[in-house]
Scaffold this motif. Structure first.
Motif, PDB file in Angstrom:
ATOM      1  N   UNK A  55       0.736  -1.106   0.142  1.00  0.00           N
ATOM      2  CA  UNK A  55       0.114  -0.088   0.132  1.00  0.00           C
ATOM      3  C   UNK A  55       0.849   1.244   0.050  1.00  0.00           C
ATOM      4  N   UNK A  56       0.933   2.138  -1.091  1.00  0.00           N
ATOM      5  CA  UNK A  56       1.883   3.039  -1.123  1.00  0.00           C
ATOM      6  C   UNK A  56       1.187   4.181  -0.477  1.00  0.00           C
ATOM      7  N   UNK A  57       2.064   5.233  -0.112  1.00  0.00           N
ATOM      8  CA  UNK A  57       1.539   6.347   0.715  1.00  0.00           C
ATOM      9  C   UNK A  57       0.642   7.120  -0.231  1.00  0.00           C
ATOM     10  N   UNK A  58      -0.521   7.312   0.322  1.00  0.00           N
ATOM     11  CA  UNK A  58      -1.430   8.151  -0.614  1.00  0.00           C
ATOM     12  C   UNK A  58      -2.465   7.430  -1.309  1.00  0.00           C
ATOM     13  N   UNK A  59      -2.348   6.238  -1.125  1.00  0.00           N
ATOM     14  CA  UNK A  59      -3.255   5.177  -1.811  1.00  0.00           C
ATOM     15  C   UNK A  59      -4.229   4.682  -0.871  1.00  0.00           C
ATOM     16  N   UNK A  60      -5.429   4.006  -1.309  1.00  0.00           N
ATOM     17  CA  UNK A  60      -6.593   3.668  -0.401  1.00  0.00           C
ATOM     18  C   UNK A  60      -6.375   2.154   0.311  1.00  0.00           C
ATOM     19  N   UNK A  61      -6.580   1.965   1.395  1.00  0.00           N
ATOM     20  CA  UNK A  61      -6.585   0.524   2.063  1.00  0.00           C
ATOM     21  C   UNK A  61      -7.946   0.103   2.049  1.00  0.00           C
ATOM     22  N   UNK A  62      -7.934  -1.183   2.025  1.00  0.00           N
ATOM     23  CA  UNK A  62      -9.467  -1.791   2.191  1.00  0.00           C
ATOM     24  C   UNK A  62     -10.467  -1.071   3.391  1.00  0.00           C
ATOM     25  N   UNK A  63     -11.613  -0.958   2.940  1.00  0.00           N
ATOM     26  CA  UNK A  63     -12.546  -0.506   4.068  1.00  0.00           C
ATOM     27  C   UNK A  63     -12.880  -1.469   5.060  1.00  0.00           C
ATOM     28  N   UNK A  64     -13.415  -1.157   6.176  1.00  0.00           N
ATOM     29  CA  UNK A  64     -13.900  -1.966   7.406  1.00  0.00           C
ATOM     30  C   UNK A  64     -14.619  -2.991   6.803  1.00  0.00           C
ATOM     31  N   UNK A  65     -15.538  -2.639   5.772  1.00  0.00           N
ATOM     32  CA  UNK A  65     -16.409  -3.585   5.322  1.00  0.00           C
ATOM     33  C   UNK A  65     -16.018  -4.569   4.443  1.00  0.00           C
ATOM     34  N   UNK A  66     -14.962  -4.321   3.874  1.00  0.00           N
ATOM     35  CA  UNK A  66     -14.206  -5.180   3.012  1.00  0.00           C
ATOM     36  C   UNK A  66     -13.354  -6.233   4.016  1.00  0.00           C
ATOM     37  N   UNK A  67     -12.693  -5.450   4.958  1.00  0.00           N
ATOM     38  CA  UNK A  67     -11.730  -6.245   5.654  1.00  0.00           C
ATOM     39  C   UNK A  67     -12.655  -7.464   6.604  1.00  0.00           C
TER      40      UNK A  67
END
Lengths: 254, 282, 122
Positions: free
Chosen positions: C28-40
């Motif tokens: 996960x690069x800086x500035x990129x999106x991480x998975x949402x709570x729902x997804x996780x």
């Protein structure tokens, strides 16, 4: 509002089966007509209200079990279900009475124009003597309104009887389910046969002398009949409510 | 906003099925209601949803007594082993009527779930297998959108794939729009990571009512060679052991904080199912 | 990221660690999106509150931030912060212990440095 929902549901379910019933009755009237016309004889049918009466009684019994379960599943209190049932009885009874009027109109029209005797229960009760079987009687249009009223009240009462029977029956244990019907028949026998017999032989018909005038009064006029039947309806409504209030949903699997 | 169970008891003939139950179900939480067969879980759920009456005590939903109360009951939905729907009604019509009784019923969502589970909505409920009967009932429970949803053995008869789908839909729905969900089940391990609070019922009484994390922290699991484990568990509160050959696993109540782990021993988290079995064995 | 439901480590900590690892390795690069709570929570079949707890560790540490209506993103300088954090952990868990053990065994500082060089050349 929950009452509206359950009322809608009950009327839809009851209405659907009533329509089928109505279709069958229509068919029977026409078959009767066909037979009479084709055989060119003095045929006749009548008392179709008996069929509707039976239908309403059975309906009252059947509606209870299935609809109560649906109510339980959908968070409807027994009280609301009960009120909805009574309202449904009133609605369907009025519809059924209207249906009866249609059938009677039809039947009496055929009576006038073909050689078939058609009598509604009303005609048989209030317009003819016992020996006037093959006499053609055609009610005036104003009489139909009376028929309508009488039938409505009759059906409502019969539905509540059906409900009361179903409710009480549901609450009985297995043993009682067998004992109660037998006891009921037994009691009917006692009332209609044994008591008059004893009365005649031992009491010089004193009891019967009081009872028979009452019965005469009741069937004297359709309004008297309606009054008595309405009281009976109220009684059965009351009984049904007493039993429905505390009914637990026993069946697990279905 | 919560459901309070106050001093609820239930007697059947001369058996006391529930004894002075006191519980609170708070909004927007997933609860696990665990207990052995006949412990009283289903009875409790039926009392909450007005299908049977308590012998004493009250159920209070958002401040109102729930007994015979349409408003309170409109906030609750119970899915259990009963099939209370009319035999001659197709599933899609049952959806229609459910929406009539529960205005927040999401028909689109129900149809979406039906497709995901491969449920034919033109069928009659009676014609379904055990698994699909559960699926049909689950779909309604997940679509009804009441603040409180009670699921009594929701995955009865479901194959592993369908169970997986169920949990995913449940979590997804909960993540997007939280509600209070109480799952009563025997499949403890499966449900362990989904629930937040654990309520354990034994012989009609509540013996545990705490968060899943805290109940798991009541102990830990020790495994290793029989000799090493035996040495380690001396003087500890052991609630059970498993042995295979020379390897032993012991389930210990207590904590390991600050202690060194001796060689030959592995420490891992307490197993909820094992803890449950130990707690509920008479 | 694999979750071990049997481990002593709480799930929410495992989630936080797993996400941190992914950020450190550049997944996960800086500035990129991480998975949402729902997804996780859906992917791992865990309660969303648990997933939220894990993500909150990262939010509190300034590693990720929330963009309203969009999702969670890796903050600028997150990698640095994580390195710093892990360095501290390294010091607390390993280095201090190493020094204490060395003292117990009577290993001098010079010997320690020689050992380090020896180990490095392997």
């Amino acid at each position: 509002m929950k009452l509206k929902s359950i009322y809608k549901y009950l009327v839809c379910q009851s209405g659907k089966s009533y329509l089928i019933f109505f279709g069958v009755i229509l068919a029977i009237v026409h078959i009767g007509l066909l037979i009479t016309v084709s055989l060119d004889s003095n045929g006749g049918i009548g008392g179709m209200e008996m069929a509707t009466l039976t239908y309403m009684l059975v309906s009252g019994v059947l509606i209870y079990r299935e609809s109560l379960m649906v109510s339980m599943q959908n968070g409807i209190s027994r009280k609301t279900f009960f009120i909805g049932s009574i309202l449904t009885f009133i609605t369907i009874s009025i519809i059924a009475s209207a249906g009866d009027v249609v059938i009677n109109l039809l039947g009496n029209t055929y009576e006038k124009n073909c050689n078939m005797v058609y009598d509604s229960m009303y005609e048989q009760f209030f317009m003819k003597g016992i020996y006037d079987e093959n006499v053609m009687v055609t009610p005036a249009l104003s009489e139909y309104f009376k028929i309508f009223l009488l039938d409505s009240v009759m059906y409502i009462t019969v539905s509540t009887i059906g409900l009361a029977v179903s409710v009480i029956y549901y609450r009985l244990s297995k043993a009682m389910k067998i004992i109660v019907p037998i006891a009921f028949i037994f009691i009917c026998q006692i009332l209609s046969v044994v008591i008059p017999y004893i009365d005649y032989n031992f009491f010089d018909s004193k009891i019967m002398n009081k009872v028979i005038p009452c019965m005469k009064w009741i069937v004297e006029s359709n309004y008297h009949l309606m009054a008595v039947i309405s009281c009976a309806a109220v009684l059965f409504i009351f009984i049904s409510y007493l039993f429905i209030r505390r009914v637990p949903l026993n069946d697990s699997k279905k | 906003m919560s459901i309070e169970i106050k001093d609820v008891s239930k007697d059947f003939k001369n058996v006391r099925a529930l004894n002075m139950i006191n519980l609170t179900f708070e909004e927007n939480k997933i609860y696990g209601l665990l207990g052995r067969n006949g412990a009283g879980k289903s009875t409790l759920l039926k009392i909450i949803s007005n299908r049977i009456f308590s012998t004493s005590g009250e159920v209070i939903v958002d401040g109102e007594i729930a007994r015979e109360n349409d408003k309170a009951l409109g906030k609750i939905y119970l899915m259990n082993e009963s099939n209370l729907y009319p035999p001659k009604m197709k599933i899609k019509n049952i959806f229609k009527w459910t929406k009539e009784f529960y205005p927040n019923f999401d028909t689109e969502y129900a149809l979406k779930l039906s497709r995901a589970f491969n449920l034919n909505v033109n069928k009659y409920p009676r014609a379904l297998s055990t698994g699909y009967t559960s699926i049909f009932k689950i779909i309604i429970a997940l679509s009804v959108n009441t603040p409180y949803v009670f699921l009594d053995e929701p995955v009865l008869g479901l194959d592993a794939n369908h169970r997986d789908i169920f949990y995913k839909f449940l979590i997804e729905k909960y993540a997007e729009k939280p509600f209070c969900c109480v799952i009563s089940t025997h499949l403890i391990e499966e449900v362990s990571s989904v629930i937040e609070d654990v309520i354990i019922v034994k012989n009609g009484e509540i013996i545990r009512n705490q968060t899943r994390d805290s109940i798991l922290r009541t102990g830990f699991t020790v495994s290793g060679s029989a000799a090493a484990v035996d040495e380690f568990i001396k003087g500890r509160n052991v609630i059970g052991t498993d042995s295979i050959g020379g390897l032993k696993t012991a389930y210990v109540i207590g904590s390991m904080s600050g202690e060194n782990i001796p060689d030959g021993i592995e420490i891992s988290a307490m197993d909820l199912q094992k803890l449950f079995v130990q707690l509920t064995n008479s | 990221m694999n979750l071990d439901f049997n481990s002593e480590k709480p799930i929410f900590v495992q989630i936080a660690d797993g996400l941190e690892d992914a950020i450190l390795t550049g997944a996960f690069e800086e500035g990129s999106q991480i998975p949402s709570i729902t997804e996780i929570s859906v992917t791992y079949k865990i309660n969303p509150a648990t997933a939220l707890k894990g993500i909150n560790i990262l939010t509190d540490g300034g590693i990720v931030y929330k963009k309203r209506g969009v999702g969670m993103f890796v903050a600028e300088g997150a990698k640095e912060k994580l390195m710093e954090k892990r360095r501290n952990v390294f010091y607390e868990n390993y280095v201090k212990e190493l020094l204490a053990e060395a003292k117990r065994l009577g290993v001098t500082k010079k010997e320690l440095i020689m050992m380090l060089e020896k180990g490095e050349s392997l």
